[in-house]
Design a protein around this motif. Structure first.
Motif, PDB file in Angstrom:
ATOM      1  N   ALA A   1      -4.613   1.489  -8.779  1.00 53.24           N
ATOM      2  CA  ALA A   1      -4.542   3.002  -8.341  1.00 53.24           C
ATOM      3  C   ALA A   1      -5.872   3.874  -8.500  1.00 53.24           C
ATOM      4  O   ALA A   1      -6.568   3.143  -9.192  1.00 53.24           O
ATOM      5  CB  ALA A   1      -3.334   3.881  -9.103  1.00 53.24           C
ATOM      6  N   ILE A   2      -6.079   4.686  -7.384  1.00 55.23           N
ATOM      7  CA  ILE A   2      -7.048   5.465  -7.487  1.00 55.23           C
ATOM      8  C   ILE A   2      -6.365   6.782  -7.261  1.00 55.23           C
ATOM      9  O   ILE A   2      -5.240   7.084  -6.468  1.00 55.23           O
ATOM     10  CB  ILE A   2      -8.048   5.351  -6.301  1.00 55.23           C
ATOM     11  CG1 ILE A   2      -7.643   5.160  -4.957  1.00 55.23           C
ATOM     12  CG2 ILE A   2      -8.807   4.063  -6.688  1.00 55.23           C
ATOM     13  CD1 ILE A   2      -8.613   5.017  -3.900  1.00 55.23           C
ATOM     14  N   VAL A   3      -7.048   8.051  -7.651  1.00 60.88           N
ATOM     15  CA  VAL A   3      -6.288   9.407  -7.489  1.00 60.88           C
ATOM     16  C   VAL A   3      -7.635  10.441  -7.286  1.00 60.88           C
ATOM     17  O   VAL A   3      -8.802   9.968  -7.451  1.00 60.88           O
ATOM     18  CB  VAL A   3      -5.713   9.747  -8.922  1.00 60.88           C
ATOM     19  CG1 VAL A   3      -6.606   9.958  -9.960  1.00 60.88           C
ATOM     20  CG2 VAL A   3      -4.982  11.024  -8.510  1.00 60.88           C
TER      21      VAL A   3
ATOM     22  N   ALA B   1       1.001  -1.138  -0.131  1.00 61.17           N
ATOM     23  CA  ALA B   1      -0.015  -0.130  -0.132  1.00 61.17           C
ATOM     24  C   ALA B   1       0.859   1.265   0.172  1.00 61.17           C
ATOM     25  O   ALA B   1       1.873   1.047   0.759  1.00 61.17           O
ATOM     26  CB  ALA B   1      -0.785   0.106   0.985  1.00 61.17           C
ATOM     27  N   MET B   2       0.609   2.264  -1.190  1.00 62.84           N
ATOM     28  CA  MET B   2       1.404   3.517  -1.126  1.00 62.84           C
ATOM     29  C   MET B   2       0.451   4.577  -1.328  1.00 62.84           C
ATOM     30  O   MET B   2      -0.711   4.371  -1.800  1.00 62.84           O
ATOM     31  CB  MET B   2       2.654   3.344  -2.427  1.00 62.84           C
ATOM     32  CG  MET B   2       3.395   2.178  -2.158  1.00 62.84           C
ATOM     33  SD  MET B   2       4.313   2.047  -3.492  1.00 62.84           S
ATOM     34  CE  MET B   2       5.561   3.508  -3.273  1.00 62.84           C
ATOM     35  N   ILE B   3       0.962   5.630  -0.760  1.00 67.69           N
ATOM     36  CA  ILE B   3       0.044   7.189  -0.996  1.00 67.69           C
ATOM     37  C   ILE B   3       1.291   8.002  -1.022  1.00 67.69           C
ATOM     38  O   ILE B   3       2.261   8.191  -0.742  1.00 67.69           O
ATOM     39  CB  ILE B   3      -0.762   7.128   0.240  1.00 67.69           C
ATOM     40  CG1 ILE B   3      -1.470   8.463  -0.116  1.00 67.69           C
ATOM     41  CG2 ILE B   3       0.169   7.420   1.577  1.00 67.69           C
ATOM     42  CD1 ILE B   3      -2.676   8.612   0.985  1.00 67.69           C
TER      43      ILE B   3
ATOM     44  N   ILE C   1      -3.293   6.946  -4.508  1.00 66.58           N
ATOM     45  CA  ILE C   1      -3.196   5.667  -3.788  1.00 66.58           C
ATOM     46  C   ILE C   1      -2.867   4.465  -4.631  1.00 66.58           C
ATOM     47  O   ILE C   1      -3.531   4.267  -5.609  1.00 66.58           O
ATOM     48  CB  ILE C   1      -4.350   5.306  -2.817  1.00 66.58           C
ATOM     49  CG1 ILE C   1      -4.454   6.660  -1.835  1.00 66.58           C
ATOM     50  CG2 ILE C   1      -4.249   4.163  -2.109  1.00 66.58           C
ATOM     51  CD1 ILE C   1      -5.952   6.397  -1.060  1.00 66.58           C
ATOM     52  N   LEU C   2      -1.834   3.724  -4.463  1.00 67.74           N
ATOM     53  CA  LEU C   2      -1.390   2.603  -5.120  1.00 67.74           C
ATOM     54  C   LEU C   2      -1.218   1.584  -4.259  1.00 67.74           C
ATOM     55  O   LEU C   2      -0.831   1.270  -3.195  1.00 67.74           O
ATOM     56  CB  LEU C   2      -0.115   3.007  -5.997  1.00 67.74           C
ATOM     57  CG  LEU C   2       0.454   1.825  -6.953  1.00 67.74           C
ATOM     58  CD1 LEU C   2       1.118   2.498  -8.037  1.00 67.74           C
ATOM     59  CD2 LEU C   2       1.422   0.919  -6.289  1.00 67.74           C
ATOM     60  N   TRP C   3      -1.760   0.172  -4.847  1.00 65.28           N
ATOM     61  CA  TRP C   3      -1.696  -1.158  -4.044  1.00 65.28           C
ATOM     62  C   TRP C   3      -1.504  -2.014  -4.941  1.00 65.28           C
ATOM     63  O   TRP C   3      -1.770  -2.119  -6.258  1.00 65.28           O
ATOM     64  CB  TRP C   3      -2.753  -1.173  -3.045  1.00 65.28           C
ATOM     65  CG  TRP C   3      -4.100  -1.479  -3.882  1.00 65.28           C
ATOM     66  CD1 TRP C   3      -4.561  -2.771  -4.109  1.00 65.28           C
ATOM     67  CD2 TRP C   3      -5.197  -0.561  -4.254  1.00 65.28           C
ATOM     68  NE1 TRP C   3      -5.906  -2.567  -4.754  1.00 65.28           N
ATOM     69  CE2 TRP C   3      -6.045  -1.428  -4.803  1.00 65.28           C
ATOM     70  CE3 TRP C   3      -5.126   0.708  -4.415  1.00 65.28           C
ATOM     71  CZ2 TRP C   3      -7.150  -0.646  -5.597  1.00 65.28           C
ATOM     72  CZ3 TRP C   3      -6.176   1.502  -5.002  1.00 65.28           C
ATOM     73  CH2 TRP C   3      -7.192   0.593  -5.464  1.00 65.28           C
ATOM     74  N   GLN C   4      -0.951  -3.218  -4.274  1.00 67.41           N
ATOM     75  CA  GLN C   4      -0.636  -4.618  -5.329  1.00 67.41           C
ATOM     76  C   GLN C   4      -1.360  -5.659  -4.324  1.00 67.41           C
ATOM     77  O   GLN C   4      -1.572  -5.686  -3.313  1.00 67.41           O
ATOM     78  CB  GLN C   4       0.935  -4.903  -5.333  1.00 67.41           C
ATOM     79  CG  GLN C   4       1.499  -3.920  -6.241  1.00 67.41           C
ATOM     80  CD  GLN C   4       2.939  -4.170  -6.539  1.00 67.41           C
ATOM     81  OE1 GLN C   4       3.558  -4.763  -5.503  1.00 67.41           O
ATOM     82  NE2 GLN C   4       3.459  -3.851  -7.822  1.00 67.41           N
TER      83      GLN C   4
END
Length: 843
Positions: free
Chosen positions: A229-231, A204-206, A215-218
C-alpha cells in the motif's frame, strides 16, 4: 462409477459458482453484499455489521460483469453492467431497477462511483480505459474521456472519489512480462507509475481518505500473494514509501473510520459471505512529551515531538477543554519529516480571550491525538493609554500623569518611563510656548503596540500663577515638623516685587513663618512649621501674596503604627530565622530602619517585605512560644509606645493517618476514615482527582463520604496547621461495576429526520439501564454511509444523558442530505457498552 461421481462433482461446482463479490451500503446504511451467480446479479443485506445476511435476492439482470453503488443523498442505486461487449447503466430505488440505458457499445469490466453530486463510470476497451461522468444523477453523460495510453495490456482497475465532484483511478498493466501499477488524477490529468516489476499484480484498489487516497495492490510471488500500500496526505500529489501489509484475507473494501484505515474482507463459503473488518496499519504509540502553544503576533506556534515522516497536523482551538465541535476551530497543515514546530495563522475573527489547543497528527496511515492540550491567551488588542492630566497649561514645565490598562513597556519620545504596578506613570516635560507634541509608545506582553500623540498647549500666562514644588504631592508631613516649602512663581506682569513676603496658613491657622520671593529665580521659598494640633489626612496650605492668594493640598500623618493582632492573639510561623511582624500604618508607611524589635530580650534586624515588616534573626529559634516586643516607627517619625505579642514557632507537620481502602470497589461512594493531630491544627481538605470535595475543621478523628467516578480515582487528604505546615495522604483505587446488569436500555435522537437549517440541533438521548447512575463517560460517533467518521464527541464524567449536535462535521461544514449512522457508547463501573442508531438529515 468414477465418471459418474466426477460428473456430479462438476455439476455441483458449476451450479454453485459465484464471482465478482462486492460490498457497499444500502440507502439506510446497512451492509449490502452483491455477487454474480452465473450471470445473475444477486444481493443480500446485513443488519449486524456483516455477521449475518438476509436471504439472497436477484436483481433480475443478466450480466458478465457489473458494479453497484448507492447515493443516499439522491435516494438512488446505480448499477453498471456488461452484457456481451456492451455496457449499460441502470438506476433504481430499493434495488428495483426500471431505467436502463446504454453507456458504451464496446466495453468490459465497468465500474461506477459517486463523488459529491457527480457520477463516474469507467470501462476497458482494447487495452484502453474510458471514463465518463454525469452531473444530473445519470440522466445525461459527457463524452467519455480516454485515460492516457501506456501501450500496455490493461488488467484490474478501480475508481475512488477525490472530493469536489472529481475522481481518482488506479489500474494495472502488463508489457513484455513486466507488470506496472498506475495512478491517474482526473483533476489535473496526471498519470503516475507507482511500481513496476516481474511479479504479476492481481488486485488494485483505491479509497478516499481525509487528506488523500490510499492505494492497495497485491502481487503474486511464487505460490503466495503479497499485499502492498501507499498513502497520500496531499490529495494525491505525492505518496508515502511502499508499505508491506500482512492481510489474512483478500480485501473487498477499504475505508477510513476517522482514526485509522480498515480493510473489509469476505469469509469463505457460499454467498452471502460473512465479512470481517481489519485495521490495516498498527496504531503508533501515544504521543507523550512536550506540547506547547504560544501566540506569536496573529499566529499560534505549536511545539510538540518531531515525527519521522511527513504528516498533517490538525489544530483544534476551543474556548474550553471539551473541544465541542460547534465551538471548535479546525486548521490543517502539511508538516515535513522531523519538524517539531509549526506556525498556524489564527482566524481573523477569533476574539481575544483564553483558549485551549490540541493537535492530531495524521501520517496517512493513522490519526493520533497528541495526549495533552495546552492553554494560550490571544491578545491582538493594543494597550490603551489614558492621560489623567490636563492638556492645557500655563507652566513651562508639565507634570504628565497617565495610566495604561495592561502591563508592558512605555516610552515617550524614545525615553523609557517607569510604570507602577497599578498601571500609572508620571513624567516631567519641558515646554515651549505653543503646541508641544510628544509620542507615547506602549508595547504589551503580547507584542501589541499602541502609539499616541500627546499635544500639550503651553500658553504664556497673563496673570500671576503659583505652583507648589516642595513638599511634593506624594510627601507626608508630621505635625510639629519643620518643612522646606518652595513654589514656582509665574509673574508675566511683574506684579510681585523682589524679596516680597508671603503669609502661610495651614487649615486656616496663620503660621509665624513667611516665604520670601526671589525674582531672579522666580521662586517663593522658606521654612515653615507644621502645627502640632492638626488632623491626619489632607490639609489646606494657603499662600498669600499682596497680589494674590493660592490654596494647595498637603498630606498630614500624626498616627504611629499599630499592631494588627487584637486581644492577645498569637502569631504563628514555621521559619526559625524570621518572624513576621503584625504591624500596619495608614499614612506614610512603616520604617524598617527606625523600628526596634526584641525577641526574648534579644535585638533583631528588621527589613521590609512589601508593605509588611519582618524581623530577621541571627540565630535559629526552636519550636515554642516567644514574647516579641517592638517600638515601630513610620517614615515621618511617628513612634509607637512599646508593644508586645506572642509568636509561636511550629515546624512540625500535622500527624495524619488514613485507614486502608480497597484497590477496587463496586460502590459509588467511599468513606474516608482518618485521624489527624496537631497542637495548632487549622483545617483538613479532601480532593478527588484534583477537585475539592470537603473542607472542614476536624476533631482528632474524622469520617467523610466521597463520591467516586468510573475508572481510576485519586483522593488526597491534606491536614494544615496555623503555622502553614502540611501533611498529606493519597488514596488511589479503581471503580468496578457489579457483575450483572446492562449499562444502556436504549438510545435515540430527536428530531429525526433532522434539518440543521430549520431545527438548529438534534438531541441524542442515552437511557441508562436500571441500577446504573451518572456520572459516566459518554461517547458519540456519527458516520456517513461510506463508513467515514464525520463527527465524534466524548463527555468524560458526564452528569447528563442528553447531548446536542448542530449537524456540522469536524470541519464546521453542514452534513449533506442523507442517512447517517451513529453509535452511543458508555463507560461506567469498569464496563463498556454501545448501541447504534440511524439519523436522516435534510436541508
Amino acid at each position: 462409477m468414477r465418471l459418474k461421481l466426477g460428473l456430479i462433482s462438476i455439476i455441483l461446482l458449476v451450479g454453485g459458482a459465484f464471482a465478482s463479490p462486492r460490498i457497499t451500503t444500502d440507502l439506510s446504511g446497512n451492509i449490502l453484499q452483491s455477487w454474480l451467480d452465473g450471470k445473475s446479479i444477486k444481493t443480500a443485506r446485513s443488519l449486524d455489521l456483516g455477521s449475518s445476511f438476509s436471504q439472497p435476492e436477484s436483481l433480475g439482470i443478466s450480466a458478465e460483469a457489473y458494479d453497484l453503488t448507492s447515493d443516499p443523498s439522491a435516494l438512488k442505486y446505480y448499477l453498471v453492467f456488461q452484457t456481451s461487449r456492451e455496457v449499460f447503466l441502470s438506476i433504481g430505488n430499493n434495488l428495483n431497477f426500471s431505467q436502463t440505458r446504454l453507456l458504451a457499445r464496446d466495453g468490459e469490466s465497468p465500474k461506477i462511483i459517486t463523488s459529491g453530486g457527480t457520477l463516474f463510470s469507467a470501462w476497458k476497451k482494447n487495452d484502453t480505459l474510458y471514463l465518463a461522468s454525469s452531473s444530473d444523477q445519470g440522466e445525461t453523460w459527457l463524452e467519455p474521456e480516454l485515460i492516457p495510453a501506456t501501450g500496455e495490456a490493461i488488467g484490474d482497475f478501480a475508481l475512488a472519489s477525490s472530493g469536489d465532484n472529481n475522481c481518482d483511478l488506479v489500474f494495472t498493466a502488463m508489457s513484455r512480462s513486466r507488470y506496472s501499477l498506475y495512478f491517474y488524477r482526473r483533476e489535473n490529468k496526471s498519470l503516475v507509475k507507482i511500481t513496476n516489476g516481474f511479479d504479476p499484480i492481481t488486485l488494485a484498489m483505491i479509497a478516499p481518505g481525509p487528506f488523500g487516497p490510499l492505494i492497495l495492490w497485491q502481487q503474486r510471488y511464487l505460490d503466495r500473494s503479497e499485499s502492498f500500500a501507499i498513502v497520500s496526505i496531499d490529495g494525491g500529489s505525492s505518496f508515502s514509501p511502499i508499505i508491506k501489509l500482512e492481510l489474512p484475507e483478500q480485501p473487498a473494501r477499504l475505508s477510513w473510520d476517522g482514526e485509522k484505515w480498515r480493510s473489509t474482507a469476505f469469509g469463505k463459503g457460499s454467498p452471502p459471505l460473512a465479512v470481517s473488518s481489519l485495521v490495516l496499519f498498527p496504531a503508533p504509540a501515544q504521543n507523550s512529551g512536550v506540547f506547547q502553544a504560544t501566540t506569536v503576533n496573529s499566529s499560534l506556534e505549536i511545539l510538540t515531538m518531531a515525527k519521522p515522516d511527513q504528516s498533517i497536523w490538525t489544530l483544534e482551538i476551543s474556548p474550553d477543554q471539551d473541544f465541542f465541535p460547534p465551538r471548535t476551530i479546525f486548521s490543517h497543515k502539511i508538516v515535513p519529516a522531523g519538524a517539531n514546530k509549526q506556525i498556524f495563522p489564527l482566524p481573523g475573527n477569533l476574539q481575544d480571550g483564553n483558549y485551549w489547543a490540541r493537535v492530531t497528527v495524521n501520517d496517512g496511515q493513522t490519526s493520533t491525538l497528541v495526549n495533552s492540550s495546552a492553554s494560550f491567551s490571544l491578545d491582538r488588542t493594543p494597550p490603551i493609554i489614558t492621560i489623567l492630566t490636563s492638556r492645557e497649561t500655563i507652566d513651562n514645565t508639565y507634570q504628565l500623569q497617565g495610566k495604561v490598562n495592561e502591563p508592558g513597556i512605555l516610552s515617550i519620545d524614545g525615553q523609557k518611563l517607569a510604570v507602577h504596578s497599578s498601571g500609572t506613570f508620571e513624567a516631567r516635560l519641558s515646554l515651549k510656548p505653543g503646541a508641544n507634541s510628544f509620542i507615547l509608545t506602549t508595547t504589551d506582553e503580547a507584542g501589541n503596540i499602541a502609539k499616541n500623540t500627546l499635544t500639550i498647549n503651553y500658553t504664556l500666562p497673563t496673570t500671576l500663577q503659583l505652583k507648589l514644588v516642595k513638599p511634593a504631592p506624594t510627601d507626608w508631613l508630621k505635625p510639629g515638623s519643620i518643612v522646606y516649602c518652595e513654589l514656582l512663581v509665574t509673574d508675566p506682569r511683574s506684579e510681585v516685587e523682589d524679596e516680597s513676603e508671603a503669609e502661610v496658613k495651614i487649615n486656616g491657622k496663620l503660621l509665624n513663618e513667611t516665604l520670601y520671593y526671589e525674582k531672579s529665580e522666580q521662586k517663593l521659598s522658606g521654612l515653615i512649621t507644621i502645627p502640632d494640633q492638626i488632623s491626619d489626612g489632607i490639609a489646606a496650605l494657603t499662600i498669600k501674596l499682596p497680589a494674590m492668594e493660592k490654596q494647595l493640598d498637603i498630606k498630614i500623618d500624626s498616627t504611629p503604627p499599630t499592631l494588627t493582632t487584637t486581644g492577645g492573639a498569637t502569631v504563628f510561623g514555621n521559619t526559625p530565622f524570621a518572624v513576621p511582624l503584625p504591624l500596619s500604618d495608614g499614612g506614610s508607611g512603616l520604617d524598617p530602619a527606625g523600628t526596634i524589635v526584641m525577641i526574648n530580650g534579644i535585638s533583631c534586624e528588621t527589613y521590609s517585605s512589601g508593605e509588611a515588616l519582618t524581623a530577621r534573626l541571627a540565630f535559629p529559634l526552636s519550636d515554642g512560644t516567644f514574647e516579641v516586643t517592638t517600638r515601630p516607627r513610620d517614615l515621618v517619625g511617628n513612634i509607637s509606645p512599646q508593644m508586645s505579642f506572642l509568636y509561636c514557632l511550629d515546624t512540625i507537620d500535622p500527624s495524619l493517618a488514613i485507614a486502608a481502602t480497597p484497590e477496587v470497589t463496586e460502590r459509588q461512594t467511599i468513606v474516608v476514615n482518618g485521624t489527624v493531630s496537631d497542637k495548632n491544627l487549622l483545617t483538613v481538605v479532601i480532593t478527588r482527582n484534583g477537585k475539592e470535595v470537603h473542607s472542614f475543621f476536624p476533631n482528632q478523628s474524622f469520617s467523610k463520604e466521597v463520591p467516586i467516578l468510573p475508572g481510576n480515582n485519586t483522593i488526597v487528604v491534606e491536614g494544615r496547621d496555623k503555622a502553614g505546615n502540611l501533611s498529606s495522604q493519597t488514596i488511589s483505587f479503581s471503580s468496578a461495576v457489579h457483575a450483572s446488569g446492562a449499562l444502556l436500555s436504549d438510545v435515540g435522537n430527536a428530531p429525526n429526520p433532522f434539518s440543521p437549517r430549520l431545527d438548529g440541533q438534534t438531541y441524542f438521548i442515552c437511557r441508562l439501564a436500571p441500577g446504573i447512575s451518572l456520572p459516566a463517560d459518554i461517547r458519540i460517533h456519527i458516520f456517513n454511509l461510506t463508513g467515514e467518521l464525520i463527527w465524534k464527541k466524548e463527555f468524560i464524567g458526564s452528569g447528563a444523558n442528553v447531548f446536542a449536535w448542530d449537524g456540522r462535521d469536524h470541519f464546521g461544514s453542514l452534513a449533506a442530505n442523507g442517512v447517517y449512522l451513529y453509535t452511543i457508547g458508555i463507560f461506567s463501573w469498569g464496563r463498556n457498552e454501545s448501541m447504534r442508531g440511524k439519523l436522516i438529515i435534510y436541508q
